[in-house]
Design an enzyme around this catalytic site. Structure first.
Site, short mmCIF file in Angstrom:
data_model
loop_
_atom_site.label_atom_id
_atom_site.label_comp_id
_atom_site.label_asym_id
_atom_site.label_seq_id
_atom_site.Cartn_x
_atom_site.Cartn_y
_atom_site.Cartn_z
N ASP A 99 4.51 0.47 -7.97
CA ASP A 99 4.10 1.44 -9.13
C ASP A 99 4.05 2.76 -8.98
O ASP A 99 3.55 3.39 -9.53
CB ASP A 99 2.89 0.67 -9.98
N GLU B 47 -0.01 -5.19 -13.33
CA GLU B 47 1.08 -4.73 -14.01
C GLU B 47 1.11 -4.69 -15.66
O GLU B 47 1.41 -3.65 -16.14
CB GLU B 47 2.66 -5.44 -13.78
N THR C 25 2.34 -9.34 -13.43
CA THR C 25 1.10 -9.62 -13.25
C THR C 25 0.13 -8.70 -14.03
O THR C 25 0.47 -8.07 -14.94
CB THR C 25 0.63 -8.88 -11.57
N ASP D 40 0.97 -1.04 0.05
CA ASP D 40 0.03 -0.05 0.00
C ASP D 40 0.86 1.34 -0.14
O ASP D 40 1.51 1.61 0.89
CB ASP D 40 -0.88 0.15 1.19
#
Length: 239
Positions: free
Chosen positions: A180, A220, A217, A143
Site C-alpha cells: 500500500d 485494506e 484484509t 515493511d
C-alpha cells in the site's frame, strides 16, 4: 534469529555485505495463541533445520505449493488455504504471536493444507526450499522502510529476486507482491525489471487488479475508505 539478513553481492558473486531486512518482533502470546501452538504445532508446524523439505512428505500429496513470507496474524493465509484445498500453503512468519494466531484460525477453519514456520525466511529459503518447486511465492504488505536511508533494508532487492527465481517452477512459477506504499510498488517493479529470468504478468502498465485469490484484509478495506491505494504485482519465472 533476531533479524532477517539479505546479502549484497559483487559482480563476480562474492558477498559484499549483509543487510538487515526487518527485525524479529517477539511479543507475548495470548493464552489462546499459546494453546494453539501446543495443540497444532505437531501437525502444522515445521521446525527449522538446514535440509531440504520434501513436499510430498510435508503435505502427503503432490499438490502445487504456495509459500507466503510474513503472513502477519494469518487471517488471509488461512482464508486462501480454505478457499483452495487443491493447493498446499506454507507460511513463514518471524512474529510468534502471529504464528499462534494463524494456527488458532487454521484449527477453527478446519484447514489441513497449511503448514507454518517461525523463522528467518531468507535462511529457510537458502536451506530448506527445493529449487524449481514453488507454484507461487506471496509477499503481501512487507515493511516499506519508507525513509530513503532505510530503502536498502527492503526485502525486495536483486539478490532476493534471484533467490525467489531459483525456487519458483521454471515457466510457470509466480512471485506475487502487494503493497500500500506507492513508492515501494515502484521500487518492486524497478528491481524485478532488472532481475533476470522474470516477466511482468500485467497486461496494462506495471500492476494488476487485486486477484480474487488474495483476500481483502480489514486493513485494506479501511485504506480503501480513506482513499489509499494498493498495488498488486505479479512476475512469472521465465528462465
Amino acid at each position: 534469529m533476531s533479524e532477517v539478513i539479505t546479502q549484497e553481492y559483487t559482480e563476480d558473486g562474492k558477498v559484499l555485505r549483509r543487510i538487515r531486512s526487518f527485525v524479529r518482533r517477539e511479543g507475548r502470546l495470548t493464552k489462546g495463541q499459546e494453546a494453539a501452538m501446543k495443540e497444532c504445532w505437531p501437525t502444522m508446524g515445521i521446525d527449522y533445520q538446514p535440509e531440504l523439505l520434501d513436499w510430498q512428505q510435508v503435505f502427503g500429496n503432490d499438490n502445487p505449493v504456495v509459500l507466503e513470507i510474513g503472513f502477519g496474524m494469518g487471517a488471509s493465509l488461512v482464508e486462501m488455504a480454505k478457499n483452495a484445498p487443491e493447493k498446499n500453503f506454507l507460511g513463514i512468519e518471524v512474529h510468534s504471536p502471529g504464528v499462534g494466531a494463524c494456527l488458532a484460525s487454521a484449527r477453527e477453519a478446519g484447514v489441513t493444507n497449511l503448514r507454518v514456520m517461525c523463522h528467518d525466511a531468507v535462511e529457510v529459503f537458502a536451506h530448506m526450499i527445493p529449487d524449481n518447486s514453488l507454484h507461487t511465492l506471496q509477499l503481501f504488505f512487507p515493511d516499506p522502510w519508507h525513509k530513503k536511508r532505510h530503502h536498502k533494508r527492503r526485502i525486495v532487492q536483486l539478490e532476493f529476486a534471484e533467490m525467489v527465481r531459483q525456487k519458483l517452477i521454471i515457466g510457470s512459477g509466480v512471485f506475487h507482491m502487494a503493497t500500500d506504499w506507492e513508492n515501494y510498488a515502484e521500487h518492486m517493479v524497478e528491481v524485478m525489471n532488472q532481475a533476470p529470468g522474470f516477466a511482468n504478468l500485467a497486461t496494462d502498465g506495471d500492476y494488476i487488479p487485486r486477484p480474487d485469490e488474495r483476500p481483502l484484509t480489514k486493513f485494506e478495506q479501511r485504506g480503501h475508505r480513506l482513499g489509499h491505494g494498493v498495488w498488486d504485482i505479479k512476475y512469472q519465472r521465465t528462465a
